[in-house]
Design an enzyme around this catalytic site. Structure first.
Site, mmCIF file in Angstrom:
data_model
loop_
_atom_site.group_PDB
_atom_site.id
_atom_site.type_symbol
_atom_site.label_atom_id
_atom_site.label_comp_id
_atom_site.label_asym_id
_atom_site.label_seq_id
_atom_site.Cartn_x
_atom_site.Cartn_y
_atom_site.Cartn_z
ATOM 1 N N GLY A 47 5.218 -18.172 14.678
ATOM 2 C CA GLY A 47 4.332 -19.208 15.452
ATOM 3 C C GLY A 47 3.224 -19.675 14.750
ATOM 4 N N GLY A 50 1.780 -16.269 12.917
ATOM 5 C CA GLY A 50 2.614 -15.759 11.919
ATOM 6 C C GLY A 50 2.919 -16.842 10.816
ATOM 7 C CB SER A 289 -0.909 -30.886 31.935
ATOM 8 O OG SER A 289 -2.521 -30.792 31.502
ATOM 9 N NE ARG A 335 -5.737 -22.566 32.333
ATOM 10 C CZ ARG A 335 -5.292 -22.705 31.304
ATOM 11 N NH1 ARG A 335 -5.075 -21.522 30.692
ATOM 12 N NH2 ARG A 335 -4.961 -24.012 30.606
ATOM 13 C CG HIS A 406 0.294 -20.184 30.815
ATOM 14 N ND1 HIS A 406 1.384 -20.687 30.449
ATOM 15 C CD2 HIS A 406 -0.652 -20.374 30.271
ATOM 16 C CE1 HIS A 406 0.810 -21.733 29.366
ATOM 17 N NE2 HIS A 406 -0.426 -21.380 29.632
ATOM 18 C CD GLU A 430 0.384 -14.768 24.109
ATOM 19 O OE1 GLU A 430 1.177 -15.748 23.961
ATOM 20 O OE2 GLU A 430 0.541 -14.619 25.407
#
Lengths: 642, 248
Positions: A47, A50, A289, A335, A406, A430
């Site tokens: 990702g 990486g 979104s 959020r 999420h 992450e």
């Protein structure tokens, strides 16, 4: 005063926060250019973190082996990020600076992140944009040809760079193309369709990995001088999440079982604006979104179980609960707050839709005020996507939304160099815990992945390598043989149960426990129940799971079975961490700890620290280690959105 | 609702393969097509039969992992849509649905519906990049790129690398995939330095991988889930010609 565990030396450089990274780089040990090719570095994951790490370390001249579970590195889940990437460029001349981005990120994380790491992240943000543009990423532009920006949650400046609603895809393809250039140059070797199942330690140091070739079932071993894990987060422990179906915690978890401490596992982010579950059989949830809340109004009927279509419910029988509870922020409340409010409304019986687990996001007022064409211009693609999935036209009736798991802020504990508690083992993106505290701000995940991959690890890894010269270790070493044996043993065990419930059925059950008891709102009795429920489910799993097929073949049921075994262990640790953290902060909301107005109440005296868990063996309780967090530059304050 | 799935089963690349038909029950119209296949596999596992292997990941149309030929069409009959975005409400109760892998010489079958698309990675590694090492980039706003140019480059850059263009083409040509990447870089100033070499190398690699040539059927554009235009193939040809004629 919170006592620091001797295992957790964060190695934060001395000096003022503005000078730490520069001073650190100046004092880092280096490897001579001619010697770099003698070192082998394994990077697991392709990702943003990486892929960028493998590419950059290849450019530097190291011999890199790069692994991914997908059929191509370009499919890593970073590809799905929509909104954008933050960078302190101040191109808008609106007062942005490295300091502001640093401050917003620390505050947004509810004061549970390490100041020095966050400052470095903010510093590197500008370089990321330069690098990505040079790689040919087609960011949105103004007519004059300069880069465009938009605003995002948790900030008062406009610092988000974007490429339509596909910023993650474009940044990932930028890193992927740099990676493929190194493959072309012969410096990076790519291993797709490989799942890492163990990290191999020799004399306490990470020296390689064991993985399963997902196309053939073959168990393979690879040796190296250092290993980097960039395998993403663990939201799929909830079964339904916005993550891809192959996202999993296995690589990180196997590192934990080999001695890497796992930090703040209870810090998870539940995103408020996702499509609700439509019924049984659903495999994932789709994110819409957050920008929709700029013009959409969130409401539920005032009457419980009101089954009338939304258009027939008159204005005075609607409860615009975010506007009522948070008049200052209204529908743009953060959020965590918005997610919890929606859950509370549904739990109390006011939810709408066939399952009763969704709330309306209504654009009627905005369409009336601005006209349909303006709304179409702003959100056309999102409205089309919603229409496509639900068969409901949001221009004619309100959208239905519900929160969904999420992102996970917790992860493998790392020091300032991104090294875990195992020497030579690093965690990036992450997969580590370091930069977002208890809540991540929008458009910051891409920033962290690329900062770690492009800039941090390529600099810090040489410090370790300079002290650990290549010694010719191969996979013939006993440590590899033992590790392979353990992996094969587990595969055999999973295939041998031959019970009556599929892996997916277990995953759905675990997801339900996690969502209800370790989800948006948590409390002591619930968390204790979750722990015993998970333990019972784990017992049943090893007695009654049906995997089917054989190892020596492509067998996705077997892949998921191994991941599921790890989710059962991780789920329990998340519940335990949430139980231990008797305070509310960011995404971790303990119902016992709230202000009179129902806001998250931190307990800074007792919990201004990172909790990192040490694995103590099968069936043994893990041990908690603490790293106190010191705030020298940002003052601790209670958040308020009234 | 229930359907019959007539699906391609193939043990490995050497196996000739065959169709099998499985009934799938308990489908709800809100399910996605892949969730219907998940359900089919659960039912197969319960009966002690081996599940049908298929690839998928993000399940929201962006990662490019999924790709099936459904009733003869790559990614099914809907336009601008990946397989994972299809919904069961678009199928009839009791219908028989034929499901096959993407078929092409360049995409050998690994098992059942799973194919090997690593040829695409090899094409990208033959020049689908700019040679700029990390750390050497100038300030991003030094390079001014007109909005229209950036948008055009983006239209090509949205390719998800799924391979539907190859599966839909009667020649199994990868021209739309290759053309999209060559276009992105030939439109942007960042791609200028390696422009000719890139076009020549990528096209030659495409040929080496066993993909066919383009003969303007435009089936690729119709099947492309991101609606990438065949204009990009025309641009690829121009870039290749320029490169081949002037690059030694």
């Amino acid at each position: 005063m919170i006592a620091k565990s001797p295992l957790l030396d964060a190695k934060i450089p001395d000096g003022p926060i503005q000078e730490k990274w520069a001073n650190h780089k100046a004092s880092i040990g280096l490897v001579n250019p001619a010697n770099k090719r003698k070192y082998t570095i394994i990077v697991v994951g392709t990702g943003l973190a990486g892929g960028a790490a493998a590419a950059t370390m290849g450019e530097l001249g190291y011999n890199v082996l790069n692994f991914c579970i997908q059929d191509s590195p370009r499919r890593a889940h970073s590809v799905a990020a929509q909104g954008g990437i933050n960078a302190a460029k101040n191109y808008q001349n609106d007062g942005d600076s490295v300091w502001r981005l640093f401050y917003d990120t620390v505050k947004g994380g509810d004061y549970r992140a390490r100041e020095a790491n966050v400052y470095r992240l903010a510093e590197l943000s500008a370089n990321i944009i330069d690098q990505s543009v040079a790689a040919g990423v087609p960011f949105a532009r103004e007519y004059g040809g300069t880069l465009a920006n938009r605003s995002f949650g948790g900030a008062q400046v406009s610092r988000t760079f974007y490429a339509r609603g596909q910023t993650g895809q474009q940044l990932l393809l930028g890193a992927y193309s740099a990676l493929m250039r190194q493959v072309d140059a012969g410096r990076v070797k790519l291993f797709a369709r490989r799942e890492m199942l163990d990290v191999v330690l020799v004399e306490g140091r990470a020296r390689g990995i064991v993985c399963r070739n997902l196309a053939t079932g073959e168990i393979e071993t690879y040796a190296a001088d250092a290993v980097c894990i960039a395998t993403g987060g663990y939201s799929t422990v909830y079964f339904l999440s916005t993550n891809a179906v192959n996202c999993n915690a296995t690589a990180a978890w196997r590192c934990y079982k080999k001695g890497a401490l796992f930090a703040n596992p209870c810090f998870t982010q539940i995103h408020p604006t996702c499509l609700p579950q439509a019924g049984e059989g659903q495999s994932k949830l789709t994110l819409m979104s957050e920008s929709l809340r700029n013009d959409g109004r969130v409401w539920v009927p005032k009457k419980k179980g009101d089954k009338r279509p939304p258009q027939e419910i008159p204005e005075d029988e609607r409860d615009y609960f975010l506007e009522r509870k948070y008049p200052a922020f209204g529908n743009l409340a953060p959020r965590d707050i918005s997610s919890r409010a929606a859950k509370e409304a549904c739990d109390a019986g006011y939810g709408v839709g066939p399952t009763g687990f969704s709330v309306y996001l209504d654009f009627a007022e905005a369409i009336g005020r601005l006209g349909e064409s303006v709304i179409r211009e702003r959100y056309g693609n999102l409205f089309a996507m919603y229409h496509e999935i639900t068969d409901e036209n949001p221009f004619k009736q309100p959208m239905r939304i519900y929160p969904a798991p999420h992102y996970t802020m917790g992860g493998i504990w790392v020091d300032y160099n991104l090294m875990t508690t195992i020497p030579g083992l690093y965690a990036l993106g992450e997969a580590n815990f370091s930069d977002h505290g208890a809540n991540r701000l929008g458009a910051s995940a891409l920033m962290q992945g690329l900062a770690d991959g492009y800039f941090v690890i390529p600099a810090t890894i040489s410090d370790f390598l300079a002290e650990h010269r290549p010694d010719g270790l191969t996979t013939n070493h006993d440590a590899f043989t033992e590790s392979v044996k353990a992996v094969q043993e587990q595969v055999k065990q999973l295939l041998g149960v031959n019970g009556s419930k599929t892996v997916r059925e277990f995953h759905v059950e675990l997801g339900r426990i996690m969502w209800e008891k370790v989800g948006m709102a948590r409390n002591e009795p619930g968390l204790k129940e979750a722990i015993s429920d998970i333990q019972a489910l784990r017992d049943e799993y090893w007695k009654n799971v049906r995997v089917g097929g054989v190892n020596e073949d492509m067998n996705k049921s077997l892949e998921f079975a191994g991941r599921m075994a790890d989710f059962l262990d991780l789920g329990e640790l998340m519940a335990q961490d949430a139980l231990e953290r008797a305070e509310s902060c960011g995404g971790h909301f303990r119902e016992e700890y709230q202000t009179e107005d129902g806001e998250a109440l931190r307990e800074d005296d007792k919990f201004c620290h990172v909790t990192a868990w040490e694995y103590k063996g099968e069936g043994q309780a893990p041990e908690a280690h603490l790293e106190p967090l010191e705030f020298e530059n940002v003052k601790l304050t209670q958040r308020s959105y009234k | 609702m229930k359907v019959q799935v007539k699906v391609w089963r193939q043990k490995n690349a050497d196996d000739p393969g065959r169709f099998e038909t499985y009934p799938v029950e308990g489908i709800i119209p809100e399910m996605s097509f892949l969730e219907m296949l998940d359900l089919m596999n659960e039912q197969l596992l319960k009966r002690g039969e081996s599940p049908v292997e298929f690839d998928s990941d993000c399940r929201e149309g962006i990662c490019g992992t999924c790709g099936l030929v459904i009733n003869g069409m790559a990614h099914g009959p809907k336009c601008a849509c990946t397989t994972c975005e299809l919904r069961m409400r678009d199928y009839q109760d009791g219908e028989t649905i034929t499901v096959e892998p993407f078929r092409a010489q360049g995409f050998p079958v690994i098992k059942d519906l799973v194919v090997d698309r690593s040829a695409f990675d090899r094409i990208i590694s033959a020049g689908g990049y700019t040679s700029v090492n990390t750390g050497s980039a100038p300030d991003a706003n030094v390079l001014l790129i007109p909005k229209d140019t950036a948008e055009k480059a983006m239209d090509a850059a949205v390719c998800i690398g799924c391979g539907a263009c190859v599966a839909a083409c009667p020649n199994a040509s990868a021209s739309l995939f290759v053309g999209a990447k060559i276009s992105q870089f030939s439109l942007l100033p960042q791609g200028e330095a390696e422009r000719k070499r890139r076009a020549v190398r990528m096209v030659e690699q495409m040929d080496r991988e066993g993909f066919g040539n383009c003969s303007n059927h435009a089936e690729c554009e119709a099947a492309c889930p991101k609606s990438i235009s065949i204009e990009n193939i025309a641009r690829m040809r121009r870039e290749y010609m320029k490169g081949a004629l002037t690059e030694a």
